[in-house]
Design a protein around this motif. Structure first.
Motif, PDB file in Angstrom:
ATOM      1  N   VAL A  79      49.279  12.463  47.309  1.00  0.00           N
ATOM      2  CA  VAL A  79      47.983  13.116  47.526  1.00  0.00           C
ATOM      3  C   VAL A  79      47.774  14.231  46.516  1.00  0.00           C
ATOM      4  N   TRP A  80      48.806  15.010  46.226  1.00  0.00           N
ATOM      5  CA  TRP A  80      48.691  16.089  45.237  1.00  0.00           C
ATOM      6  C   TRP A  80      48.358  15.538  43.853  1.00  0.00           C
ATOM      7  N   LEU A  81      49.045  14.479  43.453  1.00  0.00           N
ATOM      8  CA  LEU A  81      48.803  13.880  42.142  1.00  0.00           C
ATOM      9  C   LEU A  81      47.420  13.248  42.073  1.00  0.00           C
ATOM     10  N   TRP A  82      46.977  12.607  43.142  1.00  0.00           N
ATOM     11  CA  TRP A  82      45.644  12.001  43.173  1.00  0.00           C
ATOM     12  C   TRP A  82      44.562  13.057  43.024  1.00  0.00           C
ATOM     13  N   ARG A  83      44.688  14.161  43.756  1.00  0.00           N
ATOM     14  CA  ARG A  83      43.690  15.232  43.647  1.00  0.00           C
ATOM     15  C   ARG A  83      43.688  15.856  42.260  1.00  0.00           C
ATOM     16  N   ARG A  84      44.863  16.000  41.663  1.00  0.00           N
ATOM     17  CA  ARG A  84      44.950  16.575  40.315  1.00  0.00           C
ATOM     18  C   ARG A  84      44.287  15.662  39.279  1.00  0.00           C
ATOM     19  N   CYS A  85      44.516  14.357  39.401  1.00  0.00           N
ATOM     20  CA  CYS A  85      43.895  13.412  38.469  1.00  0.00           C
ATOM     21  C   CYS A  85      42.381  13.385  38.636  1.00  0.00           C
ATOM     22  N   ARG A  86      41.909  13.426  39.874  1.00  0.00           N
ATOM     23  CA  ARG A  86      40.456  13.441  40.110  1.00  0.00           C
ATOM     24  C   ARG A  86      39.825  14.707  39.546  1.00  0.00           C
ATOM     25  N   ARG A  87      40.486  15.836  39.718  1.00  0.00           N
ATOM     26  CA  ARG A  87      39.956  17.098  39.197  1.00  0.00           C
ATOM     27  C   ARG A  87      39.898  17.069  37.677  1.00  0.00           C
ATOM     28  N   ARG A  88      40.939  16.544  37.046  1.00  0.00           N
ATOM     29  CA  ARG A  88      40.965  16.482  35.580  1.00  0.00           C
ATOM     30  C   ARG A  88      39.929  15.505  35.038  1.00  0.00           C
ATOM     31  N   SER A  89      39.703  14.390  35.733  1.00  0.00           N
ATOM     32  CA  SER A  89      38.732  13.419  35.235  1.00  0.00           C
ATOM     33  C   SER A  89      37.309  13.955  35.336  1.00  0.00           C
ATOM     34  N   ARG A  90      37.035  14.744  36.338  1.00  0.00           N
ATOM     35  CA  ARG A  90      35.696  15.326  36.470  1.00  0.00           C
ATOM     36  C   ARG A  90      35.511  16.544  35.581  1.00  0.00           C
ATOM     37  N   GLN A  91      36.580  17.155  35.184  1.00  0.00           N
ATOM     38  CA  GLN A  91      36.496  18.362  34.375  1.00  0.00           C
ATOM     39  C   GLN A  91      35.938  18.071  32.985  1.00  0.00           C
ATOM     40  N   SER A  92      36.196  16.908  32.430  1.00  0.00           N
ATOM     41  CA  SER A  92      35.750  16.596  31.077  1.00  0.00           C
ATOM     42  C   SER A  92      34.249  16.345  31.014  1.00  0.00           C
ATOM     43  N   GLN A  93      33.567  16.136  32.144  1.00  0.00           N
ATOM     44  CA  GLN A  93      32.143  15.861  32.145  1.00  0.00           C
ATOM     45  C   GLN A  93      31.306  17.125  32.190  1.00  0.00           C
ATOM     46  N   ALA A  94      31.864  18.238  32.538  1.00  0.00           N
ATOM     47  CA  ALA A  94      31.095  19.453  32.740  1.00  0.00           C
ATOM     48  C   ALA A  94      31.377  20.453  31.622  1.00  0.00           C
ATOM     49  N   LEU A  95      30.691  21.578  31.719  1.00  0.00           N
ATOM     50  CA  LEU A  95      30.960  22.657  30.794  1.00  0.00           C
ATOM     51  C   LEU A  95      32.313  23.275  31.111  1.00  0.00           C
ATOM     52  N   ASN A  96      32.781  24.129  30.254  1.00  0.00           N
ATOM     53  CA  ASN A  96      34.093  24.745  30.458  1.00  0.00           C
ATOM     54  C   ASN A  96      34.033  25.700  31.642  1.00  0.00           C
ATOM     55  N   MET A  97      34.629  25.278  32.758  1.00  0.00           N
ATOM     56  CA  MET A  97      34.682  26.090  33.968  1.00  0.00           C
ATOM     57  C   MET A  97      36.098  26.056  34.513  1.00  0.00           C
ATOM     58  N   ALA A  98      36.438  27.062  35.249  1.00  0.00           N
ATOM     59  CA  ALA A  98      37.743  27.097  35.899  1.00  0.00           C
ATOM     60  C   ALA A  98      37.782  26.043  37.010  1.00  0.00           C
ATOM     61  N   PRO A  99      38.924  25.377  37.234  1.00  0.00           N
ATOM     62  CA  PRO A  99      38.985  24.319  38.246  1.00  0.00           C
ATOM     63  C   PRO A  99      38.688  24.808  39.659  1.00  0.00           C
ATOM     64  N   HIS A 100      39.000  26.067  39.965  1.00  0.00           N
ATOM     65  CA  HIS A 100      38.767  26.537  41.332  1.00  0.00           C
ATOM     66  C   HIS A 100      37.298  26.835  41.599  1.00  0.00           C
ATOM     67  N   LEU A 101      36.437  26.796  40.570  1.00  0.00           N
ATOM     68  CA  LEU A 101      35.015  27.017  40.763  1.00  0.00           C
ATOM     69  C   LEU A 101      34.239  25.721  41.012  1.00  0.00           C
ATOM     70  N   MET A 102      34.927  24.585  40.908  1.00  0.00           N
ATOM     71  CA  MET A 102      34.261  23.310  41.116  1.00  0.00           C
ATOM     72  C   MET A 102      34.008  23.088  42.600  1.00  0.00           C
ATOM     73  N   LYS A 103      33.072  22.184  42.896  1.00  0.00           N
ATOM     74  CA  LYS A 103      32.791  21.865  44.289  1.00  0.00           C
ATOM     75  C   LYS A 103      33.979  21.142  44.894  1.00  0.00           C
ATOM     76  N   LYS A 104      34.181  21.342  46.179  1.00  0.00           N
ATOM     77  CA  LYS A 104      35.336  20.759  46.879  1.00  0.00           C
ATOM     78  C   LYS A 104      34.921  19.455  47.558  1.00  0.00           C
ATOM     79  N   HIS A 105      34.569  18.426  46.801  1.00  0.00           N
ATOM     80  CA  HIS A 105      34.201  17.161  47.421  1.00  0.00           C
ATOM     81  C   HIS A 105      35.169  16.051  47.087  1.00  0.00           C
TER      82      HIS A 105
END
Length: 106
Positions: A79-105
């Motif tokens: 579960v930890w690895l899955w959430r990390r991969c999902r966060r990283r894959s969505r991070q490349s689509q947005a502007l440079n933001m800190a990961p903890h500022l993203m929506k929790k969905h």
């Protein structure tokens, strides 16, 4: 406000990395999570005495407890690895933001 002819708004966004690494990582993480769930269920079933498929581990309560603990650990890692991969894959689509500022969905 006058825009120059050489202005390109796409240059403001960072260049995205290939997304297939994160998809493969998420698939491996999902498989780890499924393996963790199956090991946890086998350990619980063996502790309750309802799982003759475990073989010799069914008679040994310590072995059943070890399978249960390892299953919970593998589930947590998956579960930890899955959430990390999902966060990283969505991070490349947005502007440079800190990961903890993203929506929790996720």
């Amino acid at each position: 406000m006058k825009l120059s002819d050489g202005f390109d708004a796409r240059r403001l966004r960072p260049k995205g990395q290939s997304n297939w690494r994160f998809r493969i990582g998420a698939a491996i993480a999902a498989l780890l999570a499924m393996l963790g769930v199956l090991m946890t269920l086998a350990g619980v079933g063996s502790l309750l005495g309802h799982a003759p498929a475990m073989g010799e581990l069914n008679t040994n309560k310590v072995g059943s407890a070890v399978i249960l603990v390892i299953g919970l650990f593998v589930l947590y890692i998956g579960v930890w690895l899955w959430r990390r991969c999902r966060r990283r894959s969505r991070q490349s689509q947005a502007l440079n933001m800190a990961p903890h500022l993203m929506k929790k969905h996720d």
